[in-house]
Design a protein around this motif. Sequence first.
Motif, PDB file in Angstrom:
ATOM      1  N   GLU A 165       7.770 -11.617  -1.279  1.00  0.00           N
ATOM      2  CA  GLU A 165       6.592 -12.527  -0.982  1.00  0.00           C
ATOM      3  C   GLU A 165       6.802 -13.702  -0.216  1.00  0.00           C
ATOM      4  N   VAL A 166       7.910 -14.153  -0.527  1.00  0.00           N
ATOM      5  CA  VAL A 166       8.121 -15.516   0.085  1.00  0.00           C
ATOM      6  C   VAL A 166       8.542 -15.440   1.698  1.00  0.00           C
ATOM      7  N   ILE A 167       9.045 -14.113   1.752  1.00  0.00           N
ATOM      8  CA  ILE A 167       9.492 -13.736   3.256  1.00  0.00           C
ATOM      9  C   ILE A 167       8.200 -13.317   3.941  1.00  0.00           C
ATOM     10  N   LYS A 168       7.041 -12.732   3.115  1.00  0.00           N
ATOM     11  CA  LYS A 168       5.878 -12.503   3.675  1.00  0.00           C
ATOM     12  C   LYS A 168       5.127 -13.671   4.062  1.00  0.00           C
ATOM     13  N   ALA A 169       4.927 -14.646   3.276  1.00  0.00           N
ATOM     14  CA  ALA A 169       4.266 -15.981   3.415  1.00  0.00           C
ATOM     15  C   ALA A 169       4.917 -16.554   4.487  1.00  0.00           C
ATOM     16  N   ILE A 170       6.190 -16.834   4.630  1.00  0.00           N
ATOM     17  CA  ILE A 170       6.726 -17.524   6.036  1.00  0.00           C
ATOM     18  C   ILE A 170       6.525 -16.706   7.163  1.00  0.00           C
ATOM     19  N   SER A 171       6.627 -15.631   7.167  1.00  0.00           N
ATOM     20  CA  SER A 171       6.559 -14.628   8.484  1.00  0.00           C
ATOM     21  C   SER A 171       5.207 -14.367   8.935  1.00  0.00           C
ATOM     22  N   GLY A 172       3.978 -14.424   7.703  1.00  0.00           N
ATOM     23  CA  GLY A 172       2.589 -14.254   8.256  1.00  0.00           C
ATOM     24  C   GLY A 172       2.514 -12.561   8.266  1.00  0.00           C
ATOM     25  N   LYS A 173       3.564 -11.852   7.617  1.00  0.00           N
ATOM     26  CA  LYS A 173       3.267 -10.224   8.079  1.00  0.00           C
ATOM     27  C   LYS A 173       3.433  -9.833   6.702  1.00  0.00           C
ATOM     28  N   GLY A 174       2.348  -9.104   6.615  1.00  0.00           N
ATOM     29  CA  GLY A 174       2.074  -7.976   5.452  1.00  0.00           C
ATOM     30  C   GLY A 174       1.188  -8.935   4.641  1.00  0.00           C
ATOM     31  N   ASP A 175       0.660  -8.134   3.491  1.00  0.00           N
ATOM     32  CA  ASP A 175      -0.499  -8.529   2.468  1.00  0.00           C
ATOM     33  C   ASP A 175       0.366  -9.556   1.557  1.00  0.00           C
ATOM     34  N   PRO A 176       0.190 -10.687   1.469  1.00  0.00           N
ATOM     35  CA  PRO A 176       0.823 -11.316   0.153  1.00  0.00           C
ATOM     36  C   PRO A 176      -0.030 -10.944  -1.165  1.00  0.00           C
ATOM     37  N   LEU A 177       0.869 -11.265  -2.117  1.00  0.00           N
ATOM     38  CA  LEU A 177       0.358 -11.003  -3.453  1.00  0.00           C
ATOM     39  C   LEU A 177      -0.518 -12.292  -3.801  1.00  0.00           C
ATOM     40  N   LYS A 178      -1.673 -11.985  -4.342  1.00  0.00           N
ATOM     41  CA  LYS A 178      -2.830 -12.696  -4.922  1.00  0.00           C
ATOM     42  C   LYS A 178      -3.056 -12.331  -6.211  1.00  0.00           C
ATOM     43  N   ASN A 179      -2.932 -13.460  -7.406  1.00  0.00           N
ATOM     44  CA  ASN A 179      -2.040 -14.528  -7.466  1.00  0.00           C
ATOM     45  C   ASN A 179      -1.119 -14.445  -8.366  1.00  0.00           C
ATOM     46  N   PHE A 180      -1.136 -13.534  -9.543  1.00  0.00           N
ATOM     47  CA  PHE A 180      -0.133 -13.100 -10.477  1.00  0.00           C
ATOM     48  C   PHE A 180       0.524 -11.952 -10.341  1.00  0.00           C
ATOM     49  N   PHE A 181       1.846 -11.811 -10.851  1.00  0.00           N
ATOM     50  CA  PHE A 181       2.500 -10.628 -10.669  1.00  0.00           C
ATOM     51  C   PHE A 181       3.377 -10.581 -12.220  1.00  0.00           C
ATOM     52  N   TYR A 182       3.158  -9.108 -12.768  1.00  0.00           N
ATOM     53  CA  TYR A 182       3.619  -9.014 -13.985  1.00  0.00           C
ATOM     54  C   TYR A 182       4.562  -7.835 -14.188  1.00  0.00           C
ATOM     55  N   PHE A 183       5.669  -7.825 -14.820  1.00  0.00           N
ATOM     56  CA  PHE A 183       6.245  -6.622 -14.949  1.00  0.00           C
ATOM     57  C   PHE A 183       6.772  -6.587 -16.229  1.00  0.00           C
ATOM     58  N   ASP A 184       6.810  -5.444 -17.051  1.00  0.00           N
ATOM     59  CA  ASP A 184       7.043  -5.342 -18.573  1.00  0.00           C
ATOM     60  C   ASP A 184       7.998  -4.018 -18.316  1.00  0.00           C
ATOM     61  N   ALA A 185       9.455  -4.168 -18.774  1.00  0.00           N
ATOM     62  CA  ALA A 185      10.318  -2.916 -18.916  1.00  0.00           C
ATOM     63  C   ALA A 185       9.726  -2.142 -19.938  1.00  0.00           C
ATOM     64  N   ALA A 186       8.967  -2.415 -20.835  1.00  0.00           N
ATOM     65  CA  ALA A 186       8.604  -1.442 -22.038  1.00  0.00           C
ATOM     66  C   ALA A 186       7.596  -0.484 -21.354  1.00  0.00           C
ATOM     67  N   ASP A 187       6.871  -0.653 -20.638  1.00  0.00           N
ATOM     68  CA  ASP A 187       5.904   0.522 -19.686  1.00  0.00           C
ATOM     69  C   ASP A 187       6.296   0.603 -18.271  1.00  0.00           C
ATOM     70  N   GLY A 188       7.109  -0.300 -17.825  1.00  0.00           N
ATOM     71  CA  GLY A 188       7.749   0.078 -16.591  1.00  0.00           C
ATOM     72  C   GLY A 188       6.762  -0.212 -15.383  1.00  0.00           C
ATOM     73  N   LYS A 189       5.738  -1.023 -15.788  1.00  0.00           N
ATOM     74  CA  LYS A 189       4.511  -1.201 -14.611  1.00  0.00           C
ATOM     75  C   LYS A 189       4.989  -2.763 -14.085  1.00  0.00           C
ATOM     76  N   GLY A 190       4.732  -2.419 -12.594  1.00  0.00           N
ATOM     77  CA  GLY A 190       4.763  -3.868 -12.093  1.00  0.00           C
ATOM     78  C   GLY A 190       3.500  -4.072 -11.389  1.00  0.00           C
TER      79      GLY A 190
END
Lengths: 327, 618
Positions: free
Chosen positions: A289-314
């Motif tokens: 995400e930081v690389i995207k934001a600096i380079s202006g390349k790629g869709d940045p994440l807006k605005n929360f990201f969650y990961f839970d190993a219990a279900d494996g979803k990001g």
Amino acid sequence: MEGGEEELTAHETALYDRQIRVWGVDAQKRLSKAHVLVSGLTGATVEFCKNIVLAGVGSLALMDDRLVTEEVLGANFLISLDEYANSNKTVAELCSQSLRDFNPMVGVSVLSGELSQMDGEFFDKFDVVVVCSFSFQNKILINERCRKRQKRIAFYTIDCKDSCGEIFVDLQNYTYMQKKGDETVERQLSYPSLEEANSIPWRDLPRKVTKLYFAMRVLDKFELLEGRKPGETSLADFESISIVRKDVCEAQGLKESHLADSLLERLLAAGKMEHPAVCAILGGILGQEVIKAISGKGDPLKNFFYFDAADGKGVIEDISVHSTVTA
Amino acid sequence: MTSTSQREAIKGAKVLMVGAGGIGCELLKTLALSGFQDIHIIDMDTIEVSNLNRQFLFRQSHVGQSKAKVAREAVLKFRPSINITASHANVKDPQFNVEFFKQFNVVLNGLDNLDARRHVNRLCLAAEVPLVESGTTGFLGQVTVHIKGRTECYECQTKPTPKTYPVCTITSTPSKFVHCIVWAKDLLFAKLFGDKNQGNDLNVRSSSNGSEGNNSSDASKDVFEQSPHESPDQYARKIYDHVFGHNIEAALSNEETWKNRRRPRPIYVRDVLPEGERNEGVKYEDGVGSIPSAMGLLGLKNPQEIWSLSENTRVFLEVVRLFLEKRDKEVGNLTFDKDDQLAVEFVTASANIRASSFGIPLHSLFEAKGIAGNIVHAVATTNAIISGLIVIEAIKVLLRDSNNYRMTYCLEHPNRKMLLMPVEPFEANPSCYVCSETPLLLEVNTATTKLRDVIDKIVKSKLGMNLPLVMQGLSLIYEEGDDLDADMVATYAINLDKVLNEFPTPVTNGTTLSVEDFQQELTCNINIKHRDEFDEEKEPDGMVLTGWSGPTTKSEKSSSSSNGDSSSAAGAKRKLEEVSEGNGKNKGIAQEVEVNDEDDDVSVLDGFPETNKKKRVQ
């Protein structure tokens, strides 16, 4: 940011060959001019630091005045054991040595002090600010200081609670080139601050927002009310947090049953513990995400990201005013 | 870590990690931090500069050293008390047999090529050890779990095969830049600097199959030889005029070819460079350790820049001269290597000049190198994420938490809000020739095909066997290995050159051959079906094998990519690299020119996962 006229050196081209094939030369040049601040060196943030140092950011400043303890070593691979023994170095100092070795072209520095005490000007030196293990109030405070500066400073929080993780992103008003098939179109995104996002009543949010979002806010509220430092929790707090849950859910218009006991229990029990595998995932996502934001390349994440190993979803959650349900 | 049971399972586990590259470095670190105590790493590679941007356990000073060993040392610095064994070796070595695999609780792959992945898959099946497989390309990646009797094996689904181009597209009618690269690399480079004895389509086809073919064939035999009175520069110009001028003109005379195509333009040195310009004057200084580079000498500094036709021409002439003057001892034995600067310059310039002829857009050296070397895009972040996902699956495997096994895809763009998307593992494919015992069908002309062709083109290259043994009924007709008697070796050598229907018991329509690899503990039955004719373009092997990992056509793309950035390339891509520049056997083959399209790595997740009709494990 301008791409810059000077070309990459032959050494840079050879070293960064594989990633230039991913994001291009211009992005690489922009990266090499960006200044990043990380405050709070945990398993998740050292993963992030490794990733952006390898990627070749211009400079990285580290803040963490703690001395090394068992707890610090937990998921930290930057501290070599023979070095910290008998040294009075801070966590930031010890980590900076390894990071310099990873990529000698990146200027890694150590700043002492408490980030929440720094005045606005302090932030002007940075393009990106990442904080970890801060109280919710301090996160909001630092976020606001970044927002008040004339230049745009990208603000991120990252926290790993054992098998769960959260990332928050504030790019303010962000313009980038979006690739659509063969064309690139300019796109603008407007991010809420952490405070603004937090002020959106839960009843207005789409129903399918991950439960982790609500659980983390209940935990924040609990820590605030009890005067705990981040992660100073245990299973014994379950009764008190249940009361907080009840109050918050009522006030926000969310069914209490929506927030299962088991999830709160996991978060309480986690305390300051980090699952190294989850740190690798969070640090990887944040690095990207930081690389995207600096380079202006790629869709940045807006605005929360969650990961839970219990279900494996990001999962990405957009918690902002325009994403709310209009009744 | 969450629970005591997890901690105990991790502490007691013995783990095999195959690959200490991009994924491997991240994985070893994450395993060590997670509390794993006993880890064995195998990697045959040594460290290169282009690894350092992501394989963070390595430093500039380690370049040239064993990845497995350096990775071990680096991790012991922050976790000194754990037990790490490092093998600087090929996982296909016989020491890593089924017995060896059996000592591990789980095998974790961070590999970069299809061959090794298939090999490890078979050993895991034979040893009944769970396998966690992984791969990355750029921002994409995936982790899958393979457990015998529980999920599909790694080979249950078709893996995307390297793209093959029809011979005539490469030799006569290129329409994409990649065609020019293949021509420059596999034909021209091989012809000028590789093994002269290898068959090569450079002339034959380019002058079409008509009568003019005969015209040039005599002359062409000599054209690639440097005559004694010829200076390197004169030689370079002669080659240039021959391949970019004369051959194109010869091809143009075949009107039929150009009816519906844009006609190429012959290019001669005199058309491009000013009259009288000679190259012989460029100074070359022998510095210590300096690498001869034509672009350096010509003052072309930026590998990202697209050179003009005249710049490409100058580079071409200069490279040929440098090869002949500075690397004359290697000429005749060279194979294309993406880390050989001069070779990359040659391929770039040649491909660009050919592209000019055919009206195809030119490309920079950087781009040409990527296409020619099948270089896979790789970043540290994806590898870190994938390593985390591998460890999460490995812990579930150790806890035998089989209801929660997942294959996880790391996406560039979210799918239903997900950047990391878990999917339940698939059931085994009941007709998989690797993990079920379904026989294969081989259509072949049994009156003309030798056993050698079946061994090389089918048993080794398609079935991926390492040391095969072939039985016909109860009689052994072929075997490979270190421990064979001399007289057996002699018999097998004779058998290799026998045509199938000339065996004492003829191998003919309806025969079943049993093929076995002891190391992989894999046996396949192949039913033979005789067929007289094969389409030279579509079936270049002169044989068609069906039933191996599904259809060989690309109509149905696999959902799981065989990519992998353990040390670099995607499986299919690296496999290709090995085919075209690897272990000697297939060097410079023009009949089956393969290369990956530059833009096909997006296809990784094609048809995934809703459209995938495979059954999930219940």
